[in-house]
Design a protein around this motif. Structure first.
Motif, PDB file in Angstrom:
ATOM      1  N   ASN A 138     -12.621  65.497  28.207  1.00 36.43           N
ATOM      2  CA  ASN A 138     -12.776  64.250  29.924  1.00 36.43           C
ATOM      3  C   ASN A 138     -13.096  62.864  29.528  1.00 36.43           C
ATOM      4  O   ASN A 138     -12.489  61.659  29.129  1.00 36.43           O
ATOM      5  N   GLY A 139     -14.138  62.359  28.526  1.00 33.37           N
ATOM      6  CA  GLY A 139     -15.001  62.277  28.812  1.00 33.37           C
ATOM      7  C   GLY A 139     -14.751  61.166  26.983  1.00 33.37           C
ATOM      8  O   GLY A 139     -14.373  59.858  27.250  1.00 33.37           O
ATOM      9  N   GLU A 140     -14.533  61.927  26.341  1.00 30.30           N
ATOM     10  CA  GLU A 140     -13.781  61.254  25.050  1.00 30.30           C
ATOM     11  C   GLU A 140     -12.462  60.335  25.135  1.00 30.30           C
ATOM     12  O   GLU A 140     -11.712  59.513  25.051  1.00 30.30           O
ATOM     13  N   PHE A 141     -11.739  61.324  25.972  1.00 33.63           N
ATOM     14  CA  PHE A 141      -9.869  61.329  26.990  1.00 33.63           C
ATOM     15  C   PHE A 141     -10.481  59.655  27.301  1.00 33.63           C
ATOM     16  O   PHE A 141      -9.098  58.698  27.130  1.00 33.63           O
ATOM     17  N   HIS A 142     -11.270  59.151  28.203  1.00 34.30           N
ATOM     18  CA  HIS A 142     -10.746  58.164  28.868  1.00 34.30           C
ATOM     19  C   HIS A 142     -11.895  56.954  28.237  1.00 34.30           C
ATOM     20  O   HIS A 142     -11.386  55.438  27.848  1.00 34.30           O
ATOM     21  N   ALA A 143     -12.090  57.083  27.365  1.00 37.34           N
ATOM     22  CA  ALA A 143     -12.992  56.251  26.296  1.00 37.34           C
ATOM     23  C   ALA A 143     -12.205  55.934  25.354  1.00 37.34           C
ATOM     24  O   ALA A 143     -12.165  54.261  25.511  1.00 37.34           O
ATOM     25  N   ILE A 144     -11.169  56.398  25.356  1.00 37.38           N
ATOM     26  CA  ILE A 144     -10.190  55.913  23.494  1.00 37.38           C
ATOM     27  C   ILE A 144      -8.911  54.638  24.847  1.00 37.38           C
ATOM     28  O   ILE A 144      -8.668  54.087  24.705  1.00 37.38           O
ATOM     29  N   ILE A 145      -8.820  55.203  25.932  1.00 35.39           N
ATOM     30  CA  ILE A 145      -8.536  54.070  26.835  1.00 35.39           C
ATOM     31  C   ILE A 145      -9.116  52.803  27.514  1.00 35.39           C
ATOM     32  O   ILE A 145      -8.673  51.725  27.406  1.00 35.39           O
ATOM     33  N   THR A 146     -10.058  53.382  27.324  1.00 34.06           N
ATOM     34  CA  THR A 146     -10.492  51.973  27.854  1.00 34.06           C
ATOM     35  C   THR A 146     -10.716  51.258  27.073  1.00 34.06           C
ATOM     36  O   THR A 146     -10.636  49.856  26.814  1.00 34.06           O
ATOM     37  N   ALA A 147     -11.201  51.729  26.221  1.00 33.13           N
ATOM     38  CA  ALA A 147     -11.546  50.441  24.763  1.00 33.13           C
ATOM     39  C   ALA A 147     -10.539  50.029  24.351  1.00 33.13           C
ATOM     40  O   ALA A 147     -10.010  48.903  24.355  1.00 33.13           O
ATOM     41  N   ALA A 148      -9.192  50.888  24.175  1.00 32.44           N
ATOM     42  CA  ALA A 148      -7.863  50.374  24.476  1.00 32.44           C
ATOM     43  C   ALA A 148      -7.527  48.994  25.220  1.00 32.44           C
ATOM     44  O   ALA A 148      -6.553  48.097  24.771  1.00 32.44           O
ATOM     45  N   ALA A 149      -8.133  48.675  25.744  1.00 30.52           N
ATOM     46  CA  ALA A 149      -7.400  47.469  26.798  1.00 30.52           C
ATOM     47  C   ALA A 149      -8.455  45.988  26.379  1.00 30.52           C
ATOM     48  O   ALA A 149      -7.638  45.677  26.607  1.00 30.52           O
ATOM     49  N   ASN A 150      -9.437  46.506  25.220  1.00 30.73           N
ATOM     50  CA  ASN A 150      -9.736  45.398  24.248  1.00 30.73           C
ATOM     51  C   ASN A 150     -10.006  44.127  25.399  1.00 30.73           C
ATOM     52  O   ASN A 150      -9.904  43.325  25.809  1.00 30.73           O
ATOM     53  N   ASN A 151     -11.235  44.864  26.704  1.00 31.53           N
ATOM     54  CA  ASN A 151     -11.854  44.456  26.996  1.00 31.53           C
ATOM     55  C   ASN A 151     -13.339  44.427  27.298  1.00 31.53           C
ATOM     56  O   ASN A 151     -14.103  45.913  28.063  1.00 31.53           O
ATOM     57  N   ALA A 152     -14.348  44.435  26.577  1.00 30.29           N
ATOM     58  CA  ALA A 152     -15.523  45.286  26.318  1.00 30.29           C
ATOM     59  C   ALA A 152     -16.535  44.935  27.168  1.00 30.29           C
ATOM     60  O   ALA A 152     -17.235  45.775  27.241  1.00 30.29           O
ATOM     61  N   ARG A 153     -16.123  43.852  28.004  1.00 29.19           N
ATOM     62  CA  ARG A 153     -17.194  43.572  29.226  1.00 29.19           C
ATOM     63  C   ARG A 153     -17.360  44.603  30.192  1.00 29.19           C
ATOM     64  O   ARG A 153     -17.800  45.058  30.658  1.00 29.19           O
ATOM     65  N   LEU A 154     -16.127  44.542  30.876  1.00 32.10           N
ATOM     66  CA  LEU A 154     -15.478  44.946  31.001  1.00 32.10           C
ATOM     67  C   LEU A 154     -16.055  46.958  30.968  1.00 32.10           C
ATOM     68  O   LEU A 154     -15.620  48.109  31.180  1.00 32.10           O
ATOM     69  N   ASP A 155     -15.222  46.976  30.244  1.00 30.09           N
ATOM     70  CA  ASP A 155     -15.495  48.250  29.155  1.00 30.09           C
ATOM     71  C   ASP A 155     -16.780  49.033  29.651  1.00 30.09           C
ATOM     72  O   ASP A 155     -17.044  50.297  29.903  1.00 30.09           O
ATOM     73  N   ARG A 156     -17.828  48.753  28.880  1.00 33.71           N
ATOM     74  CA  ARG A 156     -19.842  48.530  29.093  1.00 33.71           C
ATOM     75  C   ARG A 156     -20.069  48.903  30.606  1.00 33.71           C
ATOM     76  O   ARG A 156     -20.175  49.622  30.816  1.00 33.71           O
ATOM     77  N   SER A 157     -18.754  47.483  31.688  1.00 42.10           N
ATOM     78  CA  SER A 157     -19.917  47.965  32.789  1.00 42.10           C
ATOM     79  C   SER A 157     -19.536  49.419  33.229  1.00 42.10           C
ATOM     80  O   SER A 157     -20.000  49.994  33.650  1.00 42.10           O
ATOM     81  N   LEU A 158     -18.085  49.571  32.822  1.00 44.28           N
ATOM     82  CA  LEU A 158     -17.918  50.793  33.397  1.00 44.28           C
ATOM     83  C   LEU A 158     -18.228  52.056  32.606  1.00 44.28           C
ATOM     84  O   LEU A 158     -18.302  53.238  33.445  1.00 44.28           O
ATOM     85  N   LYS A 159     -18.502  52.645  31.742  1.00 45.49           N
ATOM     86  CA  LYS A 159     -19.065  53.091  30.754  1.00 45.49           C
ATOM     87  C   LYS A 159     -20.467  53.784  31.436  1.00 45.49           C
ATOM     88  O   LYS A 159     -21.397  54.477  31.366  1.00 45.49           O
ATOM     89  N   SER A 160     -21.162  52.391  32.238  1.00 42.19           N
ATOM     90  CA  SER A 160     -22.515  52.420  32.169  1.00 42.19           C
ATOM     91  C   SER A 160     -22.577  53.053  34.141  1.00 42.19           C
ATOM     92  O   SER A 160     -23.312  54.274  34.026  1.00 42.19           O
ATOM     93  N   MET A 161     -20.940  52.985  34.887  1.00 38.04           N
ATOM     94  CA  MET A 161     -21.392  53.473  35.758  1.00 38.04           C
ATOM     95  C   MET A 161     -21.016  55.308  35.909  1.00 38.04           C
ATOM     96  O   MET A 161     -21.059  56.037  36.452  1.00 38.04           O
ATOM     97  N   LYS A 162     -20.015  55.286  34.965  1.00 36.73           N
ATOM     98  CA  LYS A 162     -19.636  57.143  34.322  1.00 36.73           C
ATOM     99  C   LYS A 162     -21.128  57.643  34.201  1.00 36.73           C
ATOM    100  O   LYS A 162     -20.982  58.757  33.233  1.00 36.73           O
ATOM    101  N   GLU A 163     -22.076  57.294  33.345  1.00 40.12           N
ATOM    102  CA  GLU A 163     -23.105  58.371  32.589  1.00 40.12           C
ATOM    103  C   GLU A 163     -24.328  58.673  33.330  1.00 40.12           C
ATOM    104  O   GLU A 163     -25.162  59.247  33.325  1.00 40.12           O
ATOM    105  N   THR A 164     -23.727  58.089  34.559  1.00 39.37           N
ATOM    106  CA  THR A 164     -24.511  58.429  35.725  1.00 39.37           C
ATOM    107  C   THR A 164     -24.757  60.192  35.952  1.00 39.37           C
ATOM    108  O   THR A 164     -23.616  60.416  35.553  1.00 39.37           O
ATOM    109  N   PRO A 165     -26.182  60.400  36.519  1.00 37.74           N
ATOM    110  CA  PRO A 165     -25.943  62.110  36.829  1.00 37.74           C
ATOM    111  C   PRO A 165     -24.482  62.594  37.603  1.00 37.74           C
ATOM    112  O   PRO A 165     -23.879  63.844  38.085  1.00 37.74           O
TER     113      PRO A 165
END
Length: 228
Positions: A138-165
Motif C-alpha cells: 500500500n505504501g508503495e502504491f500511493h508513493a508511486i501516485i504522489t510522485a507522479a504528481a510532480n510536486n516535490a514539496r507537497l509529496d514530502r509533506s504528505l510522506k511526513s504525515m504518512k510516516e507516523t505510527p
C-alpha cells in the motif's frame, strides 16, 4: 591473517533514520522516555547525533520534550488522528488528480500489479505477515501516485504525515472487510488514472481516506467505551 574492517561511522542522518524506524515499528511504546546515553550506546555513536536526531523528531511530532524530565515517545490522541486525516484530505486527492494528467504507462502497470497483490491478500485470513505485506504494498502504491504528481514539496509533506505510527495503527485496525473494500478502491484509483480522469481520481482518493479515517475513529470509540 585476515582483519575485520571497522564499520563506517554513522552520520547524524543515519542516527535520525534508525531512531525514526524504531519508533515507526513500535519498538518504543507511547509515553516511554528515550535516554540519550542508552540510544548512543545501542547505536554505537556519541550523544551529539542522538541529541540532534531527537530534536528533529520532536519538531516532526514523533516525540515530545518535557523540561526537567527528558524526551518521551508521543502518545497519539484522537485530535492527532483527526488533524492528520484532515491534512491528507486536503493534499492527497489533489496530488492524485495531478498524477492523472501525466502518469506513465509503466507506473500504471506497476500499480495494477500492486493492486492485484493487495487484493490477493484479502482472500485469506489476516495474519501479522499478511498485514506487513499489505502495509508495504500500500505504501508503495500511493508513493508511486504522489510522485507522479510532480510536486516535490507537497509529496514530502504528505510522506511526513504518512510516516507516523498512526498510519501503521490504521492498518492494524482494519478488519478483513475493510481490507477488501480498500483493495477494490485501489483498482478504481488505477482505472481513474488510466482514463486521465482528474475528478474521478480525486473523488475515489477522498473516499479511500475517509473510509480509513472511519476505521480509526470506530476503533478509538470501541477501545474507550470498553475502558470506560
Amino acid at each position: 591473517m585476515h582483519t575485520t574492517s571497522p564499520e563506517p561511522a554513522r552520520s547524524a542522518d543515519d542516527v535520525y533514520l534508525a531512531i525514526k524506524e524504531a519508533l515507526a515499528g513500535g519498538q518504543y511504546g507511547a509515553g516511554q522516555y528515550l535516554r540519550e546515553e542508552q540510544l548512543a550506546r545501542s547505536l554505537g555513536v556519541s550523544r551529539t547525533p542522538v541529541r540532534e536526531a531527537l530534536r528533529r523528531l520532536d519538531a516532526e511530532g514523533w516525540v515530545e520534550t518535557r523540561p526537567n524530565y527528558g524526551v518521551r515517545v508521543k502518545a497519539w490522541t484522537l485530535q492527532d488522528a483527526r488533524e492528520i486525516f484532515e491534512a491528507r484530505l486536503l493534499v492527497e486527492p489533489y496530488l492524485t488528480g495531478r498524477a492523472a494528467l501525466g502518469i506513465g504507462a509503466s507506473d500504471i502497470a506497476h500499480l495494477k500489479t500492486l493492486a492485484d497483490a493487495m487484493f490477493a491478500l484479502t482472500q485469506h485470513p489476516s495474519t501479522p505477515e499478511s498485514c506487513e505485506a499489505w502495509f508495504a504494498a500500500n505504501g508503495e502504491f500511493h508513493a508511486i501516485i504522489t510522485a507522479a504528481a510532480n510536486n516535490a514539496r507537497l509529496d514530502r509533506s504528505l510522506k511526513s504525515m504518512k510516516e507516523t505510527p498512526l498510519i501503521k495503527w490504521t492498518f492494524d485496525t482494519y478488519s478483513d472487510a475493510d481490507r477488501e473494500r480498500s483493495a477494490r478502491q485501489h483498482f478504481e484509483i488505477v482505472m481513474a488514472l488510466e482514463q486521465r480522469n482528474v475528478a474521478w481520481a480525486e473523488a475515489i482518493t477522498r473516499c479511500h481516506i475517509l473510509a480509513a479515517e472511519k476505521a480509526v475513529l470506530d476503533r478509538y470509540d470501541r477501545e474507550h467505551a470498553a475502558s470506560a
